[in-house]
Design a protein around this motif. Structure first.
Motif, PDB file in Angstrom:
ATOM      1  N   ARG A  93       0.745  -1.183  -0.041  1.00  0.00           N
ATOM      2  CA  ARG A  93       0.067  -0.085   0.161  1.00  0.00           C
ATOM      3  C   ARG A  93       0.811   1.353  -0.096  1.00  0.00           C
ATOM      4  O   ARG A  93       0.431   2.186  -0.603  1.00  0.00           O
ATOM      5  N   ARG A 185     -14.613  14.072   2.265  1.00  0.00           N
ATOM      6  CA  ARG A 185     -13.208  13.477   2.646  1.00  0.00           C
ATOM      7  C   ARG A 185     -12.412  13.570   1.353  1.00  0.00           C
ATOM      8  O   ARG A 185     -11.264  13.795   1.363  1.00  0.00           O
ATOM      9  N   LYS A 195      -2.843   6.138   1.296  1.00  0.00           N
ATOM     10  CA  LYS A 195      -2.764   6.812   2.974  1.00  0.00           C
ATOM     11  C   LYS A 195      -1.551   7.838   2.971  1.00  0.00           C
ATOM     12  O   LYS A 195      -0.279   7.756   3.005  1.00  0.00           O
ATOM     13  N   TYR A 200      -5.809  13.616   5.850  1.00  0.00           N
ATOM     14  CA  TYR A 200      -5.966  13.722   7.209  1.00  0.00           C
ATOM     15  C   TYR A 200      -6.065  15.485   7.604  1.00  0.00           C
ATOM     16  O   TYR A 200      -6.666  15.689   8.627  1.00  0.00           O
ATOM     17  N   GLU A 231     -16.583   6.048   4.355  1.00  0.00           N
ATOM     18  CA  GLU A 231     -15.716   5.546   5.499  1.00  0.00           C
ATOM     19  C   GLU A 231     -15.741   6.671   6.518  1.00  0.00           C
ATOM     20  O   GLU A 231     -16.212   7.818   6.178  1.00  0.00           O
ATOM     21  N   GLY A 233     -12.952   9.032   9.048  1.00  0.00           N
ATOM     22  CA  GLY A 233     -11.630   9.827   8.672  1.00  0.00           C
ATOM     23  C   GLY A 233     -10.151   8.599   8.710  1.00  0.00           C
ATOM     24  O   GLY A 233      -9.329   9.000   8.303  1.00  0.00           O
ATOM     25  N   GLY A 234     -10.644   7.860   9.503  1.00  0.00           N
ATOM     26  CA  GLY A 234      -9.270   6.732   9.652  1.00  0.00           C
ATOM     27  C   GLY A 234      -9.684   5.129   9.815  1.00  0.00           C
ATOM     28  O   GLY A 234      -8.903   4.341  10.293  1.00  0.00           O
ATOM     29  N   ALA A 235     -10.881   4.848   9.417  1.00  0.00           N
ATOM     30  CA  ALA A 235     -11.421   3.523   9.576  1.00  0.00           C
ATOM     31  C   ALA A 235     -12.618   3.243   8.495  1.00  0.00           C
ATOM     32  O   ALA A 235     -13.238   4.134   8.022  1.00  0.00           O
ATOM     33  N   SER A 257      -8.379  -0.835   3.643  1.00  0.00           N
ATOM     34  CA  SER A 257      -8.037  -1.225   5.125  1.00  0.00           C
ATOM     35  C   SER A 257      -7.755  -2.568   4.771  1.00  0.00           C
ATOM     36  O   SER A 257      -8.445  -3.427   4.666  1.00  0.00           O
ATOM     37  N   ILE A 258      -6.479  -2.915   5.544  1.00  0.00           N
ATOM     38  CA  ILE A 258      -6.055  -4.264   5.633  1.00  0.00           C
ATOM     39  C   ILE A 258      -6.797  -5.083   6.520  1.00  0.00           C
ATOM     40  O   ILE A 258      -6.987  -6.041   6.515  1.00  0.00           O
ATOM     41  N   THR A 259      -7.258  -4.295   7.719  1.00  0.00           N
ATOM     42  CA  THR A 259      -8.182  -4.969   8.545  1.00  0.00           C
ATOM     43  C   THR A 259      -9.350  -5.569   7.873  1.00  0.00           C
ATOM     44  O   THR A 259      -9.883  -6.615   8.305  1.00  0.00           O
ATOM     45  N   THR A 296      -6.488  -0.816  11.965  1.00  0.00           N
ATOM     46  CA  THR A 296      -5.401  -1.405  12.890  1.00  0.00           C
ATOM     47  C   THR A 296      -5.581  -0.856  14.249  1.00  0.00           C
ATOM     48  O   THR A 296      -5.383  -2.140  15.111  1.00  0.00           O
TER      49      THR A 296
HETATM   50  C1  LIG Z   1      -5.349   3.781   7.844  1.00  0.00           C
HETATM   51  C2  LIG Z   1      -6.584   3.957   7.377  1.00  0.00           C
HETATM   52  C3  LIG Z   1      -7.676   2.840   7.541  1.00  0.00           C
HETATM   53  C4  LIG Z   1      -7.525   1.420   8.100  1.00  0.00           C
HETATM   54  O1  LIG Z   1      -6.673   0.549   7.584  1.00  0.00           O
HETATM   55  P1  LIG Z   1      -5.979  -0.659   8.076  1.00  0.00           P
HETATM   56  O2  LIG Z   1      -4.961  -1.141   7.103  1.00  0.00           O
HETATM   57  O3  LIG Z   1      -6.930  -1.416   8.326  1.00  0.00           O
HETATM   58  O4  LIG Z   1      -5.294  -0.199   9.384  1.00  0.00           O
HETATM   59  C5  LIG Z   1      -9.063   3.292   6.908  1.00  0.00           C
HETATM   60  N1  LIG Z   1      -9.225   4.360   6.710  1.00  0.00           N
HETATM   61  C6  LIG Z   1      -8.393   5.494   6.344  1.00  0.00           C
HETATM   62  C7  LIG Z   1      -8.775   6.543   5.794  1.00  0.00           C
HETATM   63  C8  LIG Z   1      -7.053   5.156   6.913  1.00  0.00           C
HETATM   64  O5  LIG Z   1      -6.086   6.139   6.730  1.00  0.00           O
END
Ligand SMILES: *Cc1c(COP(=O)(O)O)cnc(C)c1O
Length: 349
Positions: A93, A185, A195, A200, A231, A233-235, A257-259, A296
């Motif tokens: 990524r 976003r 990423k 952000y 989504e 901002g970060g998940a 997202s890898i999760t 994550t």
């Molecule tokens: C990092 C991130 C995620 C989660 O990604 P993972 O690989 O599961 O940690 C989701 N959305 C955004 C905008 C991110 O920056």
């Protein structure tokens, strides 16, 4: 500056840290990895104890935000091994993020090696099994030489810092309340899928405002039609239908997202659930039985309520049963109590 030679390894003793009460903050560890890109090539890279970076005032990253990053964790499994989870996917990524911002590729194999090296050097900061805490790993890259006309930098630095972080859920996973944001976003064909710090920076106002209004997070809609869920901002988001199917929004402007990708595989292969990635419309979210955020940091953070301008969609005051199963299975795989799919667990040796 002092360079790590590897000799101290034998005397590894854990730092005296109250692991269970750590928050999510920066705590300086002993070593970080640094590699520089100059004249079209990356140098070998090295570990250093110097936590500070000296940059020219006109560095590309400072003027035009040319920077990308990753986030993953190292932790101790039940049988005492230090591992990371699918770091090859973070490396892949980061390659994609860098390419989109016209930055050089830091090859993913070298990325995984550098992650291992950095974690190994900071072994004393990797929280013990059962503490709930982890060593957060932050690889990142930025344009480092002076740039004033708008163009990509010629020189870059790739770094990996680590910091121990506490258990995400202290005293149980309490469902959060998120609001549908009036801010967007990511644009179609923009940078939502990479990423990058820039995604952000522009979310900070929205998040500060959400907190002021009493919400934990923003959920963003697709910027073109504002009818589909993207989504936070970060998940990424995950929904469960009333008949137990896992649904996750599909869009080119969502960060892969890898999760989330791992949870989809867990749903299908470990839990025998149907899982589907498809557009999810704002006006259908009331139909779902459960909702969670995945990334994550928390693996899954249950969503109790989504508020859309006065319309409230409630998913309950506790983590839903299917969300719970997904959570328990993936964290079991990560912690070594459930057999992992081939290649998911990367041991630091
Ligand atoms: C990092 C991130 C995620 C989660 O990604 P993972 O690989 O599961 O940690 C989701 N959305 C955004 C905008 C991110 O920056």
């Amino acid at each position: 500056m002092w360079f790590y030679t590897g000799e101290e390894r034998n005397s590894m003793e854990k730092k005296n840290i109250d692991w269970a009460n750590l928050g999510f903050g920066y705590l300086q560890t002993d070593y970080r990895f640094v590699s520089n890109y100059k004249n079209g090539a990356w140098d070998e890279g090295t570990l250093t104890t110097d936590a500070n970076i000296v940059l020219n005032e006109c560095a590309g990253v400072l003027q035009y935000a040319q920077t990308v990053f990753e986030g993953l964790k190292a932790y101790t499994t039940k049988d005492g091994k230090i591992v990371t989870f699918r770091p090859d996917l973070n490396g892949e990524r980061l390659e994609q993020s860098a390419a989109r911002l016209e930055m050089p590729i830091y090859p993913k194999d070298k990325f995984v090696e550098a992650v291992k090296k950095t974690v190994k050097a900071n072994e004393a900061f990797v929280p013990p099994y059962g503490s709930g805490a982890t060593l957060y790993i932050r690889p990142y890259m930025f344009g480092s030489n002076p740039v004033i006309g708008v163009k990509p930098a010629d020189e870059y630095q790739f770094r990996i810092l680590t910091t121990p972080v506490g258990p995400y859920f202290k005293g149980g996973a309490k469902p959060i309340t998120i609001r549908v944001s009036d801010f967007d976003r990511a644009a179609p064909h923009g940078t939502g899928h990479i990423k990058a710090g820039l995604n952000y920076a522009m979310s900070l106002h929205a998040i500060v405002d959400a907190h002021k209004q009493g919400y934990d997070e923003n959920v963003y809609l697709d910027a073109a039609t504002r009818t589909r869920i993207e989504e936070t901002g970060g998940a990424n988001l995950l929904f469960i239908t009333k008949d137990g199917k896992v649904v996750t929004p599909k869009s080119d402007s969502i960060l892969p997202s890898i999760t989330r990708r791992s949870l989809i595989q867990v749903a299908k292969e470990y839990l025998g659930l149907e899982a589907e990635e498809r557009p999810v419309y704002l006006d259908e979210i009331g139909e779902f039985a459960e909702c969670g955020l995945c990334g994550t940091a928390a693996v899954i953070s249950p969503v109790g309520k989504i508020v859309d301008h006065g319309r409230e969609i409630c998913y309950g005051t506790e983590m839903g049963p299917i969300t719970r199963k997904l959570y328990d299975t993936l964290t079991g795989i990560q912690m070594g109590t459930i057999k992992a799919p081939e290649g998911w667990i990367c041991e630091i040796d």
